[in-house]
Design a protein around this motif. Structure first.
Motif, short mmCIF file in Angstrom:
data_model
loop_
_atom_site.label_atom_id
_atom_site.label_comp_id
_atom_site.label_asym_id
_atom_site.label_seq_id
_atom_site.Cartn_x
_atom_site.Cartn_y
_atom_site.Cartn_z
N ARG A 184 6.35 -9.27 10.58
CA ARG A 184 7.11 -8.07 10.19
C ARG A 184 7.73 -8.30 8.83
O ARG A 184 8.30 -9.35 8.56
CB ARG A 184 8.21 -7.81 11.23
N THR A 201 5.81 -2.71 5.19
CA THR A 201 4.60 -3.07 5.93
C THR A 201 3.70 -4.03 5.16
O THR A 201 2.96 -4.81 5.76
CB THR A 201 3.79 -1.81 6.28
N ASP A 202 3.72 -3.94 3.83
CA ASP A 202 2.91 -4.85 3.02
C ASP A 202 3.55 -4.95 1.64
O ASP A 202 4.45 -4.19 1.28
CB ASP A 202 1.46 -4.39 2.92
#
Length: 416
Positions: free
Chosen positions: A307, A340-341
């Motif tokens: 996460r 998320t990235d």
């Protein structure tokens, strides 16, 4: 030990007087200049990650010179205590062979390899005529000094890098590269006979006998300044740069102690002489192999978390650093929006100039934190995130020289 209490002030005096010798400065400045070029190259590597000039190359050079002075002083005491005499053709052969080996692979630019080649050639072929114990002891002392310098400063200036690990996966890590100019005070033989004002040394001294004619107890030695350069290169993937440099220092220190013992015993046994000649390069290769193995078999630290996004490196005095974010931390959310990235993070970084609330997990403290981050314009956060998936650009860990590439080309053609 009384003679050594007398000679310590002489070593210190000769060490300081070296910097008053006009002939000493050109060589010293040449080595410092070559080291400065290496630190500028490393600075460009950091700039390619942070997209900003660090301006720290000359600060690194000054720091390296300071550590080099301390290392040179320690090396001077070691050489005098052992009685290592630099004379004869030994040094004349060492550098040309080292440069030739460098053409095969950059890491072979080390006296551990050229000294081993010269020693084996002298034993088996009778050429060149060199003092093998003396060369092996020189290699041991230089690596002992290097291990001390790695221990205290090997982690400084670690540069973030994307590194291809086992299985072809590109992970985050650091390249550890340090270079030091080493001024030394070494022994040389002045001649034979009685001289007024000299220090009488113990009967067991020197441990390494000089390769000069005359009775040992009649030889007179003097102290002269020389300049050397030491370098350290490694990577940290499964450990932090501090942990990796300490481990490397331990392995290299153990190697230097074993080689020094073999060098002292080599005067009394041809078999031990051969063992020392072989251990010099093979033992050094073993140290490198162990270092590679530790990193390749260990679990990489700088990989994407389940996460959020993980931080590889933080530029000092930039926005993220002032907010308390450090290498290894995980950024969980920005202004309440979960990440998320790293692409979404970089996009957010480019689009906003307003203060942000950043939620992140501190690896050092082991807890979640929330801090206000005040950007200083585009690219002003000063963060590098770990790679995600395959990266097109990564650092080549071991550089093959032109001769090495040529030999590989011939081998591929031969096999085909």
């Amino acid at each position: 030990m009384y003679p050594f209490t007398e000679i310590i002030p002489l070593i210190l005096k000769s060490f300081l007087q070296a910097f008053m010798d006009p002939q000493f400065w050109p060589v010293f400045l040449l080595i410092v200049g070559l080291i400065a070029l290496q630190y500028q190259r490393m600075g460009r590597l950091r700039e390619s990650f942070f997209h900003q000039k660090s301006g720290r190359a000359w600060a690194d050079v000054i720091m390296a010179a300071g550590f080099g002075l301390l290392g040179g002083l320690a090396g001077s005491f070691l050489m005098v205590f052992i009685g290592l005499t630099l004379s004869g053709p030994d040094l004349i052969y060492l550098w040309p062979v080292a440069i030739l080996l460098m053409l095969i692979n950059m890491r072979f630019l080390c006296f551990a390899y050229s000294g081993g080649v010269l020693a084996v050639s002298s034993l088996l072929l009778g050429f060149p005529q060199v003092n093998i114990p003396q060369i092996m002891a020189l290699v041991a002392v230089l690596h002992m000094v290097e291990s001390i310098l790695i221990l205290v400063s090997g982690h400084l200036g670690a540069a973030p890098a994307f590194i291809k690990a086992a299985g072809g996966r590109v992970v985050g890590g650091f390249t550890l590269q340090r270079f030091w100019p080493i001024p030394l005070v070494v022994l040389a033989v002045a001649g034979t006979g009685a001289v007024q004002g000299v220090v009488e040394m113990p009967d067991w001294w020197p441990l390494i006998k000089p390769d000069v004619p005359g009775e040992l107890h009649n030889l007179v030695f003097y102290l002269m300044p020389v300049v050397a350069g030491l370098g350290y290169g490694d990577v940290s993937i499964a450990r932090s740069p501090v942990e990796k440099s300490r481990l490397s220092a331990l392995h290299l220190g153990l190697y230097s102690v074993i080689l020094l013992i073999l060098a002292v015993l080599a005067e009394h046994s041809r078999a031990v002489t051969l063992a020392a000649a072989l251990f010099s390069p093979l033992g050094h290769e073993t140290v490198i192999y162990i270092s590679r193995r530790i990193e390749s078999c260990g679990e990489p630290l700088y990989v994407p978390p389940a996460r959020g996004v993980r931080v590889l490196d933080v530029s000092p005095d930039m926005a993220a650093w002032r907010a308390g974010i450090r290498s290894g931390d995980i950024i969980l959310a920005v202004n309440g929006l979960e990440l998320t990235d790293k692409n979404s993070f970089y996009q957010m970084q480019q689009e906003t100039f307003l203060p942000l609330l950043v939620d992140y997990f501190s690896r050092a403290a082991g807890e979640n934190r929330r801090r206000l981050l005040v950007p200083a314009g585009p690219g002003g956060w000063g963060l590098v995130l770990v790679p995600e998936g395959n990266e097109n650009k990564y650092v080549e860990l071991w550089t093959t020289g032109p001769l090495g590439r040529l030999l590989k080309g011939f081998w591929r053609k031969f096999r085909s």
